[in-house]
Scaffold this motif. Structure first.
Motif, PDB file in Angstrom:
ATOM      1  N   VAL A  31       0.716  -1.103   0.120  1.00  0.00           N
ATOM      2  CA  VAL A  31      -0.109  -0.100  -0.149  1.00  0.00           C
ATOM      3  C   VAL A  31       0.943   1.113   0.011  1.00  0.00           C
ATOM      4  O   VAL A  31       0.354   2.409   0.197  1.00  0.00           O
ATOM      5  CB  VAL A  31      -0.912   0.014   1.113  1.00  0.00           C
ATOM      6  N   ASN A  44       6.457   8.872   0.014  1.00  0.00           N
ATOM      7  CA  ASN A  44       7.643   9.104  -0.876  1.00  0.00           C
ATOM      8  C   ASN A  44       8.838   8.127  -0.780  1.00  0.00           C
ATOM      9  O   ASN A  44       9.705   8.173  -1.456  1.00  0.00           O
ATOM     10  CB  ASN A  44       8.244  10.666  -0.607  1.00  0.00           C
ATOM     11  N   ASN A  51       9.182   4.946   1.733  1.00  0.00           N
ATOM     12  CA  ASN A  51       9.262   3.620   2.014  1.00  0.00           C
ATOM     13  C   ASN A  51       8.224   2.743   1.489  1.00  0.00           C
ATOM     14  O   ASN A  51       7.292   3.086   0.759  1.00  0.00           O
ATOM     15  CB  ASN A  51       9.107   3.493   3.722  1.00  0.00           C
ATOM     16  N   VAL A  99       5.335  -0.210   2.245  1.00  0.00           N
ATOM     17  CA  VAL A  99       4.403  -0.529   3.133  1.00  0.00           C
ATOM     18  C   VAL A  99       3.574  -1.904   2.914  1.00  0.00           C
ATOM     19  O   VAL A  99       3.078  -1.618   1.693  1.00  0.00           O
ATOM     20  CB  VAL A  99       3.567   0.516   3.691  1.00  0.00           C
ATOM     21  N   LEU A 105       0.435  -4.476   3.937  1.00  0.00           N
ATOM     22  CA  LEU A 105      -0.589  -4.916   4.903  1.00  0.00           C
ATOM     23  C   LEU A 105      -0.807  -6.220   4.624  1.00  0.00           C
ATOM     24  O   LEU A 105      -0.874  -6.995   3.642  1.00  0.00           O
ATOM     25  CB  LEU A 105      -1.872  -4.083   4.760  1.00  0.00           C
ATOM     26  N   CYS A 108       1.001  -4.349   9.847  1.00  0.00           N
ATOM     27  CA  CYS A 108       1.420  -3.573   8.993  1.00  0.00           C
ATOM     28  C   CYS A 108       2.931  -3.486   8.988  1.00  0.00           C
ATOM     29  O   CYS A 108       3.389  -3.628  10.177  1.00  0.00           O
ATOM     30  CB  CYS A 108       1.049  -2.202   9.298  1.00  0.00           C
ATOM     31  N   LYS A 145       6.510  -2.206   7.559  1.00  0.00           N
ATOM     32  CA  LYS A 145       7.110  -0.764   6.767  1.00  0.00           C
ATOM     33  C   LYS A 145       8.498  -1.220   6.669  1.00  0.00           C
ATOM     34  O   LYS A 145       9.314  -1.190   7.764  1.00  0.00           O
ATOM     35  CB  LYS A 145       6.578   0.413   7.650  1.00  0.00           C
ATOM     36  N   GLU A 163       0.803  -2.312  14.572  1.00  0.00           N
ATOM     37  CA  GLU A 163      -0.441  -2.480  14.566  1.00  0.00           C
ATOM     38  C   GLU A 163      -1.066  -2.102  13.000  1.00  0.00           C
ATOM     39  O   GLU A 163      -0.640  -1.045  12.564  1.00  0.00           O
ATOM     40  CB  GLU A 163      -1.420  -1.617  15.444  1.00  0.00           C
ATOM     41  N   LEU A 215      -3.831  -0.220  10.922  1.00  0.00           N
ATOM     42  CA  LEU A 215      -4.901   0.436  11.096  1.00  0.00           C
ATOM     43  C   LEU A 215      -5.924  -0.068   9.898  1.00  0.00           C
ATOM     44  O   LEU A 215      -5.652   0.218   8.778  1.00  0.00           O
ATOM     45  CB  LEU A 215      -4.536   1.626  11.013  1.00  0.00           C
ATOM     46  N   VAL A 243      -6.138   7.604   5.167  1.00  0.00           N
ATOM     47  CA  VAL A 243      -5.505   8.501   5.364  1.00  0.00           C
ATOM     48  C   VAL A 243      -6.269   9.888   5.432  1.00  0.00           C
ATOM     49  O   VAL A 243      -6.912   9.995   4.690  1.00  0.00           O
ATOM     50  CB  VAL A 243      -4.011   8.597   4.153  1.00  0.00           C
ATOM     51  N   GLY A 282      -1.300  13.476   5.458  1.00  0.00           N
ATOM     52  CA  GLY A 282      -0.806  12.232   4.944  1.00  0.00           C
ATOM     53  C   GLY A 282      -0.153  11.420   6.041  1.00  0.00           C
ATOM     54  O   GLY A 282       0.062  10.099   5.932  1.00  0.00           O
ATOM     55  N   MET A 323      -4.164   8.703  10.157  1.00  0.00           N
ATOM     56  CA  MET A 323      -5.108   7.778   9.647  1.00  0.00           C
ATOM     57  C   MET A 323      -6.171   7.923  10.571  1.00  0.00           C
ATOM     58  O   MET A 323      -6.130   8.206  11.738  1.00  0.00           O
ATOM     59  CB  MET A 323      -4.357   6.434   9.445  1.00  0.00           C
ATOM     60  N   ILE A 369       0.875   8.241  12.264  1.00  0.00           N
ATOM     61  CA  ILE A 369       1.953   7.241  11.630  1.00  0.00           C
ATOM     62  C   ILE A 369       3.072   8.073  11.236  1.00  0.00           C
ATOM     63  O   ILE A 369       3.257   9.246  11.302  1.00  0.00           O
ATOM     64  CB  ILE A 369       1.292   6.562  10.611  1.00  0.00           C
TER      65      ILE A 369
HETATM   66  P1  ADP Z   1       6.119   6.771   4.222  1.00  0.00           P
HETATM   67  O1  ADP Z   1       7.326   7.091   5.166  1.00  0.00           O
HETATM   68  O2  ADP Z   1       6.918   6.219   2.952  1.00  0.00           O
HETATM   69  O3  ADP Z   1       5.565   8.258   3.650  1.00  0.00           O
HETATM   70  P2  ADP Z   1       3.921   5.974   5.598  1.00  0.00           P
HETATM   71  O4  ADP Z   1       4.358   5.469   7.041  1.00  0.00           O
HETATM   72  O5  ADP Z   1       3.277   7.277   5.601  1.00  0.00           O
HETATM   73  O6  ADP Z   1       5.229   5.878   4.573  1.00  0.00           O
HETATM   74  O7  ADP Z   1       2.948   4.776   5.087  1.00  0.00           O
HETATM   75  C1  ADP Z   1       2.585   4.813   3.566  1.00  0.00           C
HETATM   76  C2  ADP Z   1       1.062   4.342   3.717  1.00  0.00           C
HETATM   77  O8  ADP Z   1       1.022   3.096   4.137  1.00  0.00           O
HETATM   78  C3  ADP Z   1       0.185   5.417   4.234  1.00  0.00           C
HETATM   79  O9  ADP Z   1      -0.261   6.559   3.667  1.00  0.00           O
HETATM   80  C4  ADP Z   1      -1.002   4.232   4.741  1.00  0.00           C
HETATM   81  O10 ADP Z   1      -1.836   4.265   3.587  1.00  0.00           O
HETATM   82  C5  ADP Z   1      -0.184   3.023   4.903  1.00  0.00           C
HETATM   83  N1  ADP Z   1       0.112   2.898   6.237  1.00  0.00           N
HETATM   84  C6  ADP Z   1       1.173   3.026   7.032  1.00  0.00           C
HETATM   85  N2  ADP Z   1       1.054   2.920   8.355  1.00  0.00           N
HETATM   86  C7  ADP Z   1      -0.054   2.172   8.479  1.00  0.00           C
HETATM   87  C8  ADP Z   1      -0.885   1.103   9.574  1.00  0.00           C
HETATM   88  N3  ADP Z   1      -0.333   1.245  10.841  1.00  0.00           N
HETATM   89  N4  ADP Z   1      -1.762   0.841   9.123  1.00  0.00           N
HETATM   90  C9  ADP Z   1      -2.547   0.652   8.084  1.00  0.00           C
HETATM   91  N5  ADP Z   1      -2.041   1.345   6.920  1.00  0.00           N
HETATM   92  C10 ADP Z   1      -0.731   1.935   7.141  1.00  0.00           C
END
Ligand code: ADP
Ligand code: MG
Ligand code: MG
Ligand code: MG
Length: 396
Positions: free
Chosen positions: A37, A41, A43, A45, A47, A56, A58, A111, A113, A118, A235, A238, A247
């Motif tokens: 998902v 910009n 990393n 991620v 699910l 989740c 990452k 965890e 979510l 977002v 962004g 959530m 997050i």
């Molecule tokens: P980045 O550091 O690349 O911006 P994020 O931590 O913002 O990464 O996560 C990217 C996307 O992954 C989020 O916009 C969201 O859609 C999804 N995401 C991140 N953390 C979670 C979580 N704990 N549960 C569900 N979806 C998540």
């Protein structure tokens, strides 16, 4: 296990070797579904859904996800894990729980979510439950309380300074992308639309503005007031109904409290630039944020506990908190203005402008953001209360 970039099948394998996590998912690995998902910009991620639960995962990449020729140290995952650990007890339940951090794979397992969305996406789709910003105000107050010199012995702050001092690659992104690039010609800035070019050139030649930006650069790098999230835009939040979570704390650094506040309010204000008919909703959210932040900040910090203000009685402490909040509001105003400008003409712009249906209205929205951002940066030292900030924002 030495680092390699995970995909769905290697993540499934990695999870089978981590019994606690596998049992959270339940069933056999063939019963798990894994979907990527990534929409940020930096990393990757994933699910993962199993019969008993979901996770989740990452993982940091050795480069910027959306710009593979831009190298980026993997250690940002470590700082995100440290940030989650340093703030979890204070902010719970307003952040996902961190279950595991793998320091060789630079992988966070947290965890999941779900069915959360977002916040920026939900705002764009008009699917928010008004009042969500009160949770964010509370989140900032609580994370600050857990990490400030006013509430903690100085040894605690010294440890935080040491633990986050190495997060220089991401601080460099902030220094360049927020505090510098928008105000000079720079290859990282996307070319603006032709109609906006004169506005951009004016900002890049505006000496009084650059001096005011210089003061904010100094605040960001030297005012080590508390542990910041560092990337608190819409962004990085959530939400589902009234469950609101923060997050993506990989930019964590000790810095001025108004930086987190200003980034959040700047993204709310940008949304109102893209959707001018929502000015009242956004004004109400800004008010909810500031009222909840200041109320919780006062309640939490008035009991002290740190070496800073150790000599003050309750009455003096009240006055000092007022003065401190006043300076946080001025920092907030300046950083809000910076965020409005960088998300309009710098690298990593916001999707909220897609709400403008014609090219003309989009240019007008961007022009309003630039003008407002400039006003906020220049007038920050003259702001004395929330009403003063709202007047500068001209959203109503
Ligand atoms: P980045 O550091 O690349 O911006 P994020 O931590 O913002 O990464 O996560 C990217 C996307 O992954 C989020 O916009 C969201 O859609 C999804 N995401 C991140 N953390 C979670 C979580 N704990 N549960 C569900 N979806 C998540
Ligand atoms: Mg993100
Ligand atoms: Mg999503
Ligand atoms: Mg991030």
């Amino acid at each position: 296990m030495p680092y390699f970039t995970l995909d769905a099948s290697s993540l499934q394998h990695w999870l089978t070797n981590h019994a606690d996590l596998a049992s959270l998912l339940g069933g056999s690995p063939s019963a798990w579904t894994i979907r990527e998902v990534s929409d940020g910009n930096l990393n990757t991620v994933f699910l993962v859904d199993g019969p008993a639960g979901s996770l989740c995962c990452k993982q940091a990449l050795p480069h910027v996800r959306v710009a593979p020729d831009w190298p980026m140290p993997l250690e940002r995952a470590l700082y995100e894990a440290r940030y989650m650990r340093a703030t979890a007890d204070a902010v719970r339940p307003a952040a996902p729980e961190l279950y595991f951090y793998d320091d060789e794979m630079f992988l966070l397992v947290m965890e999941c979510l779900t069915p959360h969305e977002v916040l920026r996406t939900a705002l764009i789709r008009d699917e928010v439950q008004p009042g969500f910003s009160a949770v964010i105000g509370q989140y900032v107050a609580r994370s600050v309380h857990a990490t400030s010199w006013i509430s903690q012995p100085f040894e605690h702050g010294s440890k935080l300074l040491a633990d986050f001092a190495g997060n220089t690659a991401l601080t460099r992104i902030t220094v360049d992308l927020i505090l510098t690039d928008p105000f000079r010609p720079c290859s990282r800035n996307p070319a603006p639309e032709a109609d906006l070019l004169p506005d951009v050139e004016a900002l890049q030649a505006d000496k009084p503005l650059h001096r005011a930006v210089g003061n904010l650069q100094e605040r960001f790098l030297t005012a080590r007031q508390a542990l910041l999230h560092g990337d608190l835009h819409t962004g990085s939040i959530m939400q589902h109904k009234d469950d609101v979570r923060v997050i993506d704390g990989e930019f964590a650094t000790m810095g001025p409290i108004g930086f987190d506040c200003g980034l959040y309010l700047g993204n709310l204000a940008l949304h109102a630039c893209g959707a001018p008919h929502k000015g009242n909703l956004i004004t109400a959210e800004i008010t909810a944020f500031w009222n909840s932040f200041t109320a919780d900040f006062r309640t939490l910090l008035k009991t002290g506990g740190g070496d800073v203000w150790a000599l003050s009685d309750d009455v003096e402490r009240e006055e000092m908190l007022n003065t401190f909040l006043h300076s946080i509001l001025q920092d907030t105003t300046g950083f809000c203005g910076l965020e409005m400008i960088r998300r309009t003409i710098g690298f990593a712009q916001v999707a909220d402008y897609t709400l403008c249906v014609t090219p003309e209205s989009r240019t007008e929205a961007r022009r309003k953001a630039l003008k407002t951002g400039r006003t906020l940066i220049l007038a920050a030292p003259t702001v004395h209360n929330l009403e003063g900030l709202l007047n500068l924002l001209t959203l109503r």
